[in-house]
Design an enzyme around this catalytic site. Structure first.
Site, mmCIF file in Angstrom:
data_model
loop_
_atom_site.group_PDB
_atom_site.id
_atom_site.type_symbol
_atom_site.label_atom_id
_atom_site.label_comp_id
_atom_site.label_asym_id
_atom_site.label_seq_id
_atom_site.Cartn_x
_atom_site.Cartn_y
_atom_site.Cartn_z
ATOM 1 C CB CYS A 164 -11.991 18.405 3.867
ATOM 2 S SG CYS A 164 -12.571 18.667 5.535
ATOM 3 C CD1 TRP B 268 -17.328 14.025 6.836
ATOM 4 C CD2 TRP B 268 -15.749 14.229 8.399
ATOM 5 N NE1 TRP B 268 -17.522 13.033 7.773
ATOM 6 C CE2 TRP B 268 -16.583 13.137 8.738
ATOM 7 C CE3 TRP B 268 -14.681 14.544 9.252
ATOM 8 C CZ2 TRP B 268 -16.377 12.365 9.877
ATOM 9 C CZ3 TRP B 268 -14.482 13.774 10.382
ATOM 10 C CH2 TRP B 268 -15.328 12.702 10.695
ATOM 11 C CD GLU C 198 -14.904 -5.603 7.301
ATOM 12 O OE1 GLU C 198 -14.588 -4.866 8.244
ATOM 13 O OE2 GLU C 198 -15.114 -5.159 6.152
ATOM 14 C CD GLU D 83 -18.448 1.699 6.509
ATOM 15 O OE1 GLU D 83 -18.141 0.500 6.715
ATOM 16 O OE2 GLU D 83 -17.752 2.459 5.836
ATOM 17 C CG ASN E 40 -8.671 18.803 2.815
ATOM 18 O OD1 ASN E 40 -9.635 19.553 2.764
ATOM 19 N ND2 ASN E 40 -8.429 17.863 1.920
ATOM 20 N N GLY E 41 -7.649 19.197 7.193
ATOM 21 C CA GLY E 41 -6.836 18.972 8.390
ATOM 22 C C GLY E 41 -7.394 19.741 9.566
ATOM 23 C CE LYS F 216 -12.509 4.536 0.328
ATOM 24 N NZ LYS F 216 -13.042 3.233 0.765
ATOM 25 C CE LYS G 83 -17.445 -2.566 5.266
ATOM 26 N NZ LYS G 83 -16.013 -2.717 5.202
ATOM 27 N NE ARG H 169 -10.749 13.687 0.197
ATOM 28 C CZ ARG H 169 -9.450 13.433 0.305
ATOM 29 N NH1 ARG H 169 -8.839 12.743 -0.599
ATOM 30 N NH2 ARG H 169 -8.753 13.889 1.330
ATOM 31 C CG HIS I 265 -20.190 -16.352 29.226
ATOM 32 N ND1 HIS I 265 -20.166 -17.172 30.331
ATOM 33 C CD2 HIS I 265 -19.674 -17.085 28.216
ATOM 34 C CE1 HIS I 265 -19.632 -18.338 30.001
ATOM 35 N NE2 HIS I 265 -19.328 -18.313 28.718
HETATM 36 C C1 F6R Z 1 -15.047 0.712 6.697
HETATM 37 C C2 F6R Z 1 -13.967 1.625 6.355
HETATM 38 C C3 F6R Z 1 -13.098 2.145 7.430
HETATM 39 C C4 F6R Z 1 -11.618 2.137 6.969
HETATM 40 C C5 F6R Z 1 -10.737 2.837 8.014
HETATM 41 C C6 F6R Z 1 -9.268 2.771 7.646
HETATM 42 O O1 F6R Z 1 -15.714 0.246 5.565
HETATM 43 O O2 F6R Z 1 -13.797 1.960 5.211
HETATM 44 O O3 F6R Z 1 -13.262 1.443 8.612
HETATM 45 O O4 F6R Z 1 -11.223 0.817 6.787
HETATM 46 O O5 F6R Z 1 -11.136 4.172 8.120
HETATM 47 O O6 F6R Z 1 -9.021 3.429 6.451
HETATM 48 P P1 F6R Z 1 -7.679 3.174 5.665
HETATM 49 O O7 F6R Z 1 -7.692 1.751 5.212
HETATM 50 O O8 F6R Z 1 -7.717 4.132 4.522
HETATM 51 O O9 F6R Z 1 -6.542 3.439 6.605
#
Ligand code: F6R
Length: 611
Positions: A2, A77, A484, A491, A101-102, A606, A488, A27, A507
């Site tokens: 949020c 959110w 990773e 996501e 927020n929270g 975000k 990506k 965000r 396996h």
């Molecule tokens: C993936 C992504 C998330 C963040 C994760 C941690 O592209 O952005 O997996 O890496 O939510 O976020 P931070 O780094 O802000 O603690």
């Protein structure tokens, strides 16, 4: 997650609120809303499910939103209650409107009590419970600050809140505990916001509220009290991020803009940490000699930051010859704490506000471990609370999908591991200097080369246009890179994919390989070429489409591949950081090719400030 914005000043409040919310869209959100005081000083609330444009259209159509100078806004959110108009913030009563927020953890108990007293609710949210409780306390006490304190002392969980009281159209009230909140200071106008990006067009000056602080904000004054009710003596901070950095600057998406910033931000992050050619963290107060006596390192983070931690694990093990455990923050917190005094816990986070990473940091401190944060956002909670902090100078990362933050985290932790190796006598100064120069000089060039020669990546992305399921494989540290790359892809392209240690596929999982199944095969380590080649042949023999990610000397792998994403020649222990850029671009071009909302993937936020 949020986003919050509040405005009080001489400008058109509704415009400022929509503009601020638009800057916070990155965000992640699923509905939005604003409340403003009309010319008759009545609180008017407009909200809508979906994109901010839906609220903006309501604002545009409502003449009462013009010529008004104070209000609050929110992008939501969903956590409690589905995304919908009625669950959108602001929430409130005839006495006040509130954005939050929270999460209020004990909202169900409070709601029951309020229902028993005959109160009614219009939404399914925990926030409305907070608003109704605050209204009740205010009605009884007639004292705004007193009612806020009483209400907040009754709730558990986390909050950043901004409140507009219906009987006071010149002040906003805000408070935080657990969720970040700032008060922006302008010329004849002031703001409340969940992060500085919402304000950059108008001010870079702000107060970062601390846990338990309450602020009263008017057009020309900001009064902040701490959790004991004493005046909070907070420094007025200046953001060094500018609007340019927080805007797209001609790129079609933030994600591609941020990938293009990787080489610059790597240099910026490492510049001040290399002295006379050697890694040097002294200026930041980090006693590198602590590594001499350490038996192991714990690296704790979430998502992409955790995969950057995996790069650190490999390098601490190979350079400093010490065990390094990478743990997912949400698990670390609840596992038996097998660490304490004498241990080092490294927390990695772009935002510095990720709830689980912050809680892991607090647990590590409680247990007596030394904590070191690698964080991008200056003054964020994790940065403030850790014993030492190393900032990554990536600048604002707006796209939900993390790219440049990963690259700089991986580069920085590699440099740190080299420094630890020197301290422990497992890496010579000459070798550390070679590592530092490769990270600082060659890695940025390699990243640029990948970005400037992206045609093979675009072609591979085109070939994946209709793919619904695929694999990423690698060996050694490339296994983590595979994870990773897979993250990506999932996501932002919504393609199911799995990452595997290449030798493990046979396996069980190889049963899923059929004609045309794409397998992204990463091979940065020459010691593993032969083994990787065999693993690639195994899947190729079963019909897989091979997308090889390797340097040009991996000739046999390239021969077997259907697509080749070239990794420029680099030391094999650093090549993976550059190869990550290829995987980011692969996901980017596929998402773009499919017409998806690259910067705002569905369901994602975000900054994940809920646990
Ligand atoms: C993936 C992504 C998330 C963040 C994760 C941690 O592209 O952005 O997996 O890496 O939510 O976020 P931070 O780094 O802000 O603690």
């Amino acid at each position: 997650m949020c986003g919050i914005i509040g405005y009080v000043g001489k400008a058109e409040a509704a415009e400022r609120l929509i503009e601020g919310l638009s800057a916070l869209e990155y965000r992640g959100y699923d509905s939005a809303g604003i409340s403003v005081f009309t010319k008759e000083s009545k609180l008017l609330t407009l909200k809508a499910e979906g994109r901010l444009a839906n609220v903006a259209a309501k604002v545009e159509a409502c003449a009462e939103t013009r010529g008004v100078h104070c209000g609050i806004g929110h992008t939501r959110w969903a956590t409690h209650g589905a995304p919908s108009d009625r669950n959108s913030h602001p929430h409130g009563t005839e006495l006040l409107q509130l954005v939050h927020n929270g999460i209020i953890e004990n909202y169900a108990d409070i709601k029951e009590e309020l229902l028993n007293k005959g109160k009614t609710f219009l939404s399914d949210t925990d926030t409305e419970v907070l608003a109704v409780l605050l209204s009740e306390n205010y009605a009884q006490m007639g004292d705004k600050l007193g009612a806020i304190k009483k209400t907040l002392s009754a709730v558990t969980g986390s909050y950043g809140i901004a409140i507009a009281f219906a009987d006071d159209s010149t002040h906003l009230y805000c408070a935080r505990s657990g969720s970040p909140l700032i008060v922006g200071v302008g010329e004849g106008e002031n703001y409340v916001a969940s992060d500085i990006t919402a304000l950059l067009r108008h001010t870079r000056k702000y107060y970062q509220l601390r846990e338990g602080d309450i602020a009263v904000v008017s057009e020309d004054a900001v009064v902040i009290t701490d959790k004991n009710g004493d005046p909070a003596d907070l420094p007025l901070e200046t953001a060094d991020w500018d609007v340019q950095a927080a805007e797209r600057g001609g790129y079609p998406h933030f994600m591609i803009k941020e990938i293009n910033e990787e080489s610059e931000t790597v240099k910026k992050t490492l510049n001040t940490r290399i002295k006379n050619g050697l890694p040097d963290f002294e200026a930041e107060g980090l006693d590198i000699n602590m590594f001499k006596d350490l038996e192991r390192v714990h690296i704790v983070a979430c998502g992409t930051a955790m995969y950057a931690g995996c790069v650190g694990k490999c390098r601490f093990e190979s350079y400093a010859r010490m065990p390094a455990h990478v743990e997912v923050a949400s698990e670390f917190r609840y596992a038996p704490p097998l660490f304490g005094k004498g241990d080092l816990v490294i927390i990695i986070s772009q935002s510095g506000e990720t709830a689980d990473s912050l809680a892991a940091l607090r647990l590590a401190k409680e247990c007596g471990a030394h904590t070191l944060a690698i964080v991008n956002v200056i003054g964020s909670s994790i940065a403030r609370e850790a014993d030492n902090v190393l900032y990554t100078w990536a600048g604002p990362e707006i796209s939900v999908c993390s790219t440049k933050a990963y690259t700089v985290q991986a580069a920085l932790i590699t440099l740190l591991a080299a420094a630890a190796g020197v301290a422990r006598g497992t890496v010579t100064e000459e070798e550390a200097a070679r590592i530092a120069s490769c990270l600082h000089d060659e890695l940025p060039l390699a990243i640029e080369k990948i970005i400037n020669n992206a045609d093979p990546i675009k072609a591979a992305a085109k070939a994946l246009h209709t793919t619904q399921s695929m694999f990423f494989i690698g060996r050694g540290s490339d296994t983590y890179l595979a994870s990773e790359g897979s993250l990506k892809l999932k996501e932002i392209t919504y393609t199911h994919s799995e990452a595997y240690a290449a030798g493990e596929l046979k396996h069980g999982t190889i049963s899923l390989i059929e004609q045309g199944t794409p397998v992204v095969s990463i091979a940065n380590d020459p010691r593993m070429y032969e083994k990787m080649l065999s693993n690639i042949r195994e899947v190729k023999a079963r019909g897989a489409m091979i997308i090889a990610v390797c340097a040009k000397d991996a000739e046999d792998i390239i021969k077997v591949a259907d697509h080749w994403l070239e990794v420029p020649a680099l030391r094999s222990d650093i090549a993976g950081i550059a190869a990550a850029t290829s995987l980011q671009l692969l996901a980017y071009y596929l998402a773009d090719d499919r017409g998806l909302d690259v910067d705002k993937p569905r369901n994602l936020a975000k900054s994940v400030t809920v646990e």
